[in-house]
Scaffold this active site. Structure first.
Site, PDB file in Angstrom:
ATOM      1  N   GLN A  90       0.836  -1.202   0.000  1.00 12.57           N
ATOM      2  CA  GLN A  90       0.000   0.000   0.000  1.00 12.57           C
ATOM      3  C   GLN A  90       0.870   1.251   0.000  1.00 12.57           C
ATOM      4  O   GLN A  90       1.646   1.465   0.928  1.00 12.57           O
ATOM      5  CB  GLN A  90      -0.875  -0.028   1.264  1.00 12.57           C
ATOM      6  CG  GLN A  90      -1.784   1.164   1.416  1.00 12.57           C
ATOM      7  CD  GLN A  90      -2.218   1.343   2.865  1.00 12.57           C
ATOM      8  OE1 GLN A  90      -1.635   0.770   3.780  1.00 12.57           O
ATOM      9  NE2 GLN A  90      -3.228   2.160   3.071  1.00 12.57           N
ATOM     10  N   SER A 128       0.708   6.604   2.817  1.00 14.72           N
ATOM     11  CA  SER A 128       1.320   7.616   3.685  1.00 14.72           C
ATOM     12  C   SER A 128       2.559   8.218   3.055  1.00 14.72           C
ATOM     13  O   SER A 128       3.293   7.553   2.338  1.00 14.72           O
ATOM     14  CB  SER A 128       1.728   7.000   5.017  1.00 14.72           C
ATOM     15  OG  SER A 128       0.599   6.592   5.731  1.00 14.72           O
ATOM     16  N   SER A 153       4.546  -1.666   4.401  1.00 10.73           N
ATOM     17  CA  SER A 153       4.999  -3.005   4.773  1.00 10.73           C
ATOM     18  C   SER A 153       4.962  -3.904   3.540  1.00 10.73           C
ATOM     19  O   SER A 153       4.103  -3.766   2.675  1.00 10.73           O
ATOM     20  CB  SER A 153       4.180  -3.597   5.924  1.00 10.73           C
ATOM     21  OG  SER A 153       2.869  -3.190   5.866  1.00 10.73           O
ATOM     22  N   GLU A 183      -9.016  -1.411   6.159  1.00  8.59           N
ATOM     23  CA  GLU A 183      -7.800  -1.538   6.974  1.00  8.59           C
ATOM     24  C   GLU A 183      -8.147  -1.571   8.457  1.00  8.59           C
ATOM     25  O   GLU A 183      -7.672  -2.408   9.208  1.00  8.59           O
ATOM     26  CB  GLU A 183      -6.856  -0.363   6.699  1.00  8.59           C
ATOM     27  CG  GLU A 183      -5.616  -0.388   7.591  1.00  8.59           C
ATOM     28  CD  GLU A 183      -4.614   0.729   7.288  1.00  8.59           C
ATOM     29  OE1 GLU A 183      -5.057   1.829   6.936  1.00  8.59           O
ATOM     30  OE2 GLU A 183      -3.411   0.471   7.416  1.00  8.59           O
ATOM     31  N   GLU A 198      -5.588   9.480  17.859  1.00  2.00           N
ATOM     32  CA  GLU A 198      -6.172  10.830  17.827  1.00  2.00           C
ATOM     33  C   GLU A 198      -7.199  10.943  16.694  1.00  2.00           C
ATOM     34  O   GLU A 198      -8.293  11.482  16.879  1.00  2.00           O
ATOM     35  CB  GLU A 198      -5.065  11.880  17.647  1.00  2.00           C
ATOM     36  CG  GLU A 198      -4.174  12.072  18.863  1.00  2.00           C
ATOM     37  CD  GLU A 198      -3.157  10.944  19.074  1.00  2.00           C
ATOM     38  OE1 GLU A 198      -2.938  10.139  18.141  1.00  2.00           O
ATOM     39  OE2 GLU A 198      -2.595  10.854  20.172  1.00  2.00           O
TER      40      GLU A 198
END
Lengths: 396, 367
Positions: free
Chosen positions: A115, A118, A150, A233, A366
């Protein structure tokens, strides 16, 4: 439209399949491909794509029947990102050709997926991502940096979100692709984490060519497509059914029972509090699964990953204090390349350190609290200054 | 009332230690060192102990020390915590020094004062100020046994070994020291084996037990000071990052939820500083409240430092979880410090005895 198959009908198909394909004598890959073609890979997927259009709840029974027969496995831990994130996204947003091309080797494990979401500057704020895809002839040129990937070193394909239009607000200018990890310009570098291991990678994309037929969803619709991936996910990070003391609390409880000399009244109280919290989380997960099976999905799923992270951190922290001198010893700081987290098989110090990632990876605690507060409780959102201005003008 | 402030002399001392550490032990160098074969920084230690003269702060001038006290040494510990510096200050200049002072002073004390040698008390690092159990036997002045998980013994020249009811000085080269893969990479532990090695008895019986207890008490008090410095680095670096890291087109530190958490860390830290100062001050003057002050300091400062380090990792997000960023060195030091010299739980239990707050009655026990 025909009625969906019931449990008995699905089990009958499993029995027929096993009769025709002896697990003991059939080649592993042949077996897995045939299982996919028989619609017994993921029974809730549509016919032709590894499924039967049956309820998701029947899958567990199918998996059990195959396991009981000694059937070869597609090793789901190894291909978790493909199964849990890429596949649902391709199924929902892919073209017929894409589904045909990608889903079968994904499920059999012939092709591993990773993936590419990010970025160093786009973590919680994924929609701020800066990896640029520029239209060129019949495809796209992609340049940028992704992080926390990963399995990138093992992957044949990646799901990738890019910026295709910097002149519109950030959510509107993104496009989703399937990226060939063997293409020129794709460079994978190990990313070492605080445990010493490198489970993850940085992936540098330099003028990587992606043909337009590998675009997933419309140009500019990447954010909506990515939501499908991210929802899946968090469901998969929340975890499957567990017996009592099945998680890290079980490891701690075992040490407590076996080592009476370590016990103190203060730690006893903390242990019992955590046992109660772990059992409450386990039953909440069980109830959520029952709701899903009964077709009544609830918002409790958002809480599961949040609670999982907090519990893992508190339990592993207490374990070190309980162990005292032994808790000061680590097993190995060497840079291992495993991409599977082995909480139970490593030292207590590893558990303590690795659990710190649980509240960061796959949506920080958060962000999850914001989701609960705003989407579940309906509280007013934070004032947003970033939704209506072009991506290129965002303060950063 | 006990003086809980820092004197001008202490602030000057802090400034010179901090300047040295900023220059000679920045985070990337600490990280490189802990990955090398020699995890302690011998050169830095020499500069700190000899050139800056901090090794003998708590040693009276009659033994060649600076004739200051553990108050001043606590300021050094704060700075060493702030830098997670890999030097054996706590083990040698605090624990071993206090042990030797209580044992009545030896020639070794003068060597520690001058910084020419370093020493470590050979007890497992998680041992608190209560009576430690001895795992070493003595026959005809020769010591045999093993001690696991000792801090600051790897770079030590001399080991202070509690054995057979006495306390002995042992040349470190006579012992086998096996390095331990340690949670705190900046303070590597070792396992010690003694096989019929010569030892010089420096205290016996109650005197030996009292000397060891004095060493561990001083160590506990000054570990609290280290935790204050460590927590302060964690808070400051996180605040700095929260000011400059943008997500959602605004600094992450502008989110109220984040601000409140950092405000809570700051509140805990202000209290940690007060209780750590109180413990160091009591120690310096031999105040009868010292046992309470020390247990209080460790019970309070340990959790404050751990939570500051945990918030530091969490609020740095992905970068805080990497090996490259120093946050993990602080997390590992904070968690190890919380266990070292007794957990908060053990010190709360000690307080229960010290301040007469006994636990519930156990069946069969008289009130």
């Amino acid at each position: 439209m025909p009625e969906p198959l019931d449990a008995a009908a699905v089990q009958a198909r499993v029995a027929d399949f096993l009769a025709a394909h002896d697990p003991a004598t059939t080649d592993r890959l042949e077996f897995l491909r045939a299982r996919f073609d028989a619609g017994l890979a993921w029974v809730h997927y549509p016919p032709g794509h590894g499924g039967l259009g049956a309820p998701l709840a029947l899958q567990a029974g199918v998996d059990r029947a195959f396991a009981a027969a000694g059937a070869p496995s597609n090793d789901p831990r190894r291909i978790g990102i493909g199964l849990g994130m890429a596949a649902p996204t391709i199924l929902r947003h892919g073209t017929a050709t894409q589904r045909e091309r990608f889903l079968r080797p994904l499920w059999t494990g012939e092709e591993v997926w990773c993936q590419l979401f990010s970025e160093p500057g786009a973590g919680s704020d994924l929609a701020a991502l800066a990896t640029r895809a520029v239209r060129e002839d019949a495809g796209w040129r992609v340049t940028g940096q992704k992080v926390w990937t990963s399995g990138a070193q093992l992957a044949r394909w990646a799901i990738l979100v890019t910026r295709t239009d910097p002149d519109v607000p950030k959510h509107a200018g993104m496009t989703y692709f399937v990226c060939d990890m063997t293409a020129p310009g794709v460079e994978v570098r190990p990313l070492r984490q605080l445990t010493g291991d490198a489970e993850f990678n940085e992936v540098f994309l330099t003028d990587v060519w992606i043909p337009d037929e590998h675009r997933l969803g419309d140009v500019g619709d990447g954010w909506r497509v990515a939501q499908t991936t991210l929802m899946n996910e968090r469901v998969s990070i929340g975890g499957g059914p567990l017996p009592r003391e099945g998680g890290l609390i079980g490891v701690l409880a075992r040490t407590w029972r076996e080592r009476p000399e370590l016990r103190t009244p203060g730690l006893h109280d903390t242990l019992l509090r955590l046992w109660v919290a772990a059992e409450a989380a386990r039953l909440t997960g069980e109830r959520l699964r029952q709701q899903l099976t009964a077709g009544q999905p609830g918002p409790e799923g958002s809480a599961a990953k949040l609670v999982f992270a907090t519990l893992n951190q508190q339990i592993s922290g207490l374990e070190l204090e309980l162990l005292g001198d032994e808790g000061l010893r680590h097993d190995d700081w060497g840079m291992r390349r495993e991409s599977i987290v082995d909480f139970a098989g490593r030292s207590p110090t590893y558990r303590y350190l690795r659990a710190k990632g649980n509240s960061i990876e796959g949506g920080t605690s958060e962000i999850l609290r914001n989701i609960i507060a705003e989407r579940v409780l309906g509280l007013p959102p934070e004032p947003r200054s970033d939704k209506d201005i072009p991506w290129k003008d965002l303060p950063r | 009332m006990t003086d809980l402030l820092y004197s001008d002399v202490e602030e000057d001392l802090r400034a010179s230690v901090r300047a040295l550490l900023v220059d000679r032990s920045p985070a990337p160098r600490v990280l490189a060192r802990v990955e090398s074969d020699e995890t302690y920084d011998a050169k830095l230690w020499r500069t700190l102990a000899v050139e800056l003269g901090t090794g003998g702060l708590a040693i009276p001038t009659e033994y060649g020390g600076a004739g200051a006290s553990f108050r001043e040494a606590a300021v050094v510990c704060e700075e060493l915590g702030r830098a997670v510096a890999p030097v054996p200050y706590l083990g040698s200049a605090v624990v071993a020094t206090a042990t030797l002072l209580a044992a009545g002073g030896t020639a070794l004390l003068a060597e520690l004062a001058s910084g020419t040698r370093t020493a470590a008390l050979a007890v497992p690092f998680a041992t608190g100020p209560g009576a430690p159990s001895t795992t070493v036997a003595v026959t005809g002045g020769r010591l045999t046994g093993a001690v696991r998980g000792v801090a600051d013994a790897l770079p030590a020249d001399v080991l202070l070994v509690p054995a057979g009811g006495g306390l002995y000085e042992v040349e470190a080269r006579d012992a086998v020291r096996e390095p331990v893969t340690s949670l705190d990479q900046t303070r590597q532990l070792c396992d010690i084996r003694l096989a019929d090695v010569p030892g010089r008895e420096i205290a016996t019986g109650d005197g030996a037990a009292a000397a060891v207890s004095a060493g561990l008490t001083a160590g506990t008090a000054l570990l609290a000071a280290e935790q204050v410095g460590l927590a302060e680095w964690c808070l400051q670096s996180t605040v700095e990052y929260m000011r400059t890291r943008y997500q959602f087109a605004r600094p992450v530190g502008s989110f109220q939820a984040v601000k409140h958490r950092l405000a809570d860390v700051w509140v805990g830290l202000t209290q940690a500083r007060a209780v750590a100062r109180y413990a160091a001050a009591c120690l310096a003057t031999g105040d009868p409240d010292t046992p309470v002050a020390v247990a209080l300091a460790k019970a309070h400062c340990g959790p404050v430092a751990v939570s500051a380090a945990e918030e530091c990792v969490q609020l740095h997000g992905g970068i805080g979880f990497t090996w490259e960023h120093p946050a993990h060195l602080y997390l590992k030091r904070a968690k190890a410090d919380a266990i070292a010299l007794g957990t908060a739980d053990q010190h709360r239990a000690a307080l229960a005895r010290l301040v007469d707050l006994p636990g519930p009655l156990v069946e069969g026990e008289a009130a």
